[in-house]
Design an enzyme around this catalytic site. Structure first.
Site, PDB file in Angstrom:
ATOM      1  CG  ASP A 174       8.041   5.490   4.959  1.00  0.00           C
ATOM      2  OD1 ASP A 174       8.488   6.386   5.704  1.00  0.00           O
ATOM      3  OD2 ASP A 174       7.550   4.427   5.394  1.00  0.00           O
TER       4      ASP A 174
ATOM      5  CD  GLU B  13       4.547   7.034   6.237  1.00  0.00           C
ATOM      6  OE1 GLU B  13       3.524   6.727   5.591  1.00  0.00           O
ATOM      7  OE2 GLU B  13       4.798   6.592   7.357  1.00  0.00           O
TER       8      GLU B  13
HETATM    9 MG   LIG Z   1       9.505   6.411   7.663  1.00  0.00          MG
END
Ligand SMILES: [Mg+2]
Length: 404
Positions: free
Chosen positions: A17, A114
């Site tokens: 992420d 992500e």
């Molecule tokens: Mg992020």
């Protein structure tokens, strides 16, 4: 016996992420702003422009995603605002996924910033899951100047929660040995897919933590929340066996549109409005179903001679609401097609939500911060989703003329 089977067969999954993705990308071109509070926002002129992303420093002032510019400036008067550049984010997203693909072909993007990676088969070449996560972090930082947080686990949900656990530029392993210790004390709300409404419902049943969900009776959760309850029970117990798709097999949805070839040419304003209302309604419902919001609206109109115009506009804030989509579509048609009481004949209309962003929890449940109309529209349209789910697709719809 069962335990050793698990140990042999466990997958190694990463969730990567990007940290403050939009803001970090913008700051690559503005190194002079690196140590100042910076946020990306919708139009500043528009009364309801909201904060779309912020850097770590703005975060430390308490600036949060989805609040209005006005609220953010009150917390941090020197906040610097930059407009978003979606093409740039897509460009970097592609580069980042290309780095992931050096480690495995099982890379499944979940949103623009992500991705899940299944690195079970990559360990012989690249080391343990944690070592692979660290190597990816360092490579992305070295080559692109951007940081990410990674989670390492034996399923996708726990990997995702691992990437949330420590930010920025960190990697956290959630293993069979430590998941109860790390995740179970956390509030139920922190479990993936538990929104505010679900959390409230769980609390009313005396379920406050992820551990409480894991130790609840499955049938009680089913009674309270239906299939969603079963899903949460499984997630809390680490029983998520959904696979990581091969890259390209499940591309994130880029746009959601709906079009009609009309039974006859439309020339009346009223007819056009009702077609636009229905189309906006299906586009909005499909956006909500996929937990997405559109940052732009595109309208295609074809006349009886198959001449097509295609026009799009950016919105100040991303939306998945019928009324907002309809308003943008009407504005485009009025400007491009001369929509008075009557208009040039229209044979086909298509309305498409473009520049999609995930309706993440910050966006999804932040409507306390957004303006009152948007909040009540959101509540109304979500209620309509529920009614349709229960009583069928045509059980409820917007009145043709009630929404001008
Ligand atoms: Mg992020």
């Amino acid at each position: 016996m069962f335990l050793s089977y698990n140990l042999v067969m466990d997958r190694v999954i990463l969730h990567c992420d990007m940290n403050n993705f939009y803001a970090s990308v913008e700051l690559l071109e503005h190194p002079e702003l690196k140590d100042l509070p910076v946020a990306i926002s919708g139009s500043q002129e528009a009364r309801h422009g909201i904060i779309l992303a912020k850097n770590q420093i703005a975060k430390s002032y308490g600036v949060v995603t989805a609040e209005t510019i006005w609220q953010a400036k009150r917390k941090c008067p020197e906040l610097i605002l930059l407009p978003p550049h979606h093409e740039k984010y897509s460009h970097f997203s592609k580069k980042i996924n290309e780095i992931y693909l050096r480690y495995t072909d099982l890379v499944e993007p979940f949103s623009i910033d992500e991705s899940w990676l299944d690195v079970t088969g990559s360990r012989r070449l690249f080391g343990s899951g944690k070592e692979i996560a660290d190597s990816i972090r360092e490579t992305v930082y070295r080559e692109l100047g951007l940081t990410l947080s990674a989670g390492v686990s034996f399923n996708k949900i726990f990997a995702k929660m691992g990437s949330e656990y420590k930010k920025p530029f960190a990697a956290t392993e959630i293993s069979r040995e430590n998941y109860k210790e790390i995740l179970w004390p956390m509030a139920a709300r922190e479990l993936f897919f538990v929104g505010r409404a679900t959390a409230e419902k769980l609390n009313s049943l005396g379920i406050y933590t992820i551990g409480d969900i894991a130790n609840s009776r499955e049938d009680a959760l089913y009674t309270a929340l239906g299939k969603h309850g079963i899903q949460l029970f499984k997630y809390a117990n680490g029983l998520d066996d959904s696979p990581v798709c091969k890259f390209g097999e499940r591309e994130p949805i880029k746009s959601i549109g709906n079009g009609w070839t009309l039974p006859h040419n439309l020339t009346e304003r009223d007819e056009v409005l009702s077609a636009v209302t229905s189309l906006s309604e299906t586009v909005a419902a499909r956006l909500r179903k996929h937990q997405l919001k559109a940052f732009g609206i595109k309208v295609d109109i074809k006349d009886p001679n198959f001449v097509t115009i295609s026009r799009q506009k950016q919105l100040d804030n991303p939306t998945n609401l019928t009324l907002t989509i309809k308003k943008a579509a009407i504005e485009l048609i009025e400007a491009q097609w001369g929509l008075k009481d009557t208009c040039r004949p229209i044979r086909l209309i298509t309305i498409t939500g473009i520049n999609l962003v995930p309706e993440d929890e910050e966006f999804q449940f932040s409507f306390f911060h957004s303006d009152k109309d948007e909040k009540s529209n959101e509540t109304m349209e979500r209620t309509m989703d529920q009614i349709r789910k229960k009583f069928g697709k045509n059980s409820i719809s917007f009145g043709k003329s009630s929404l001008r």
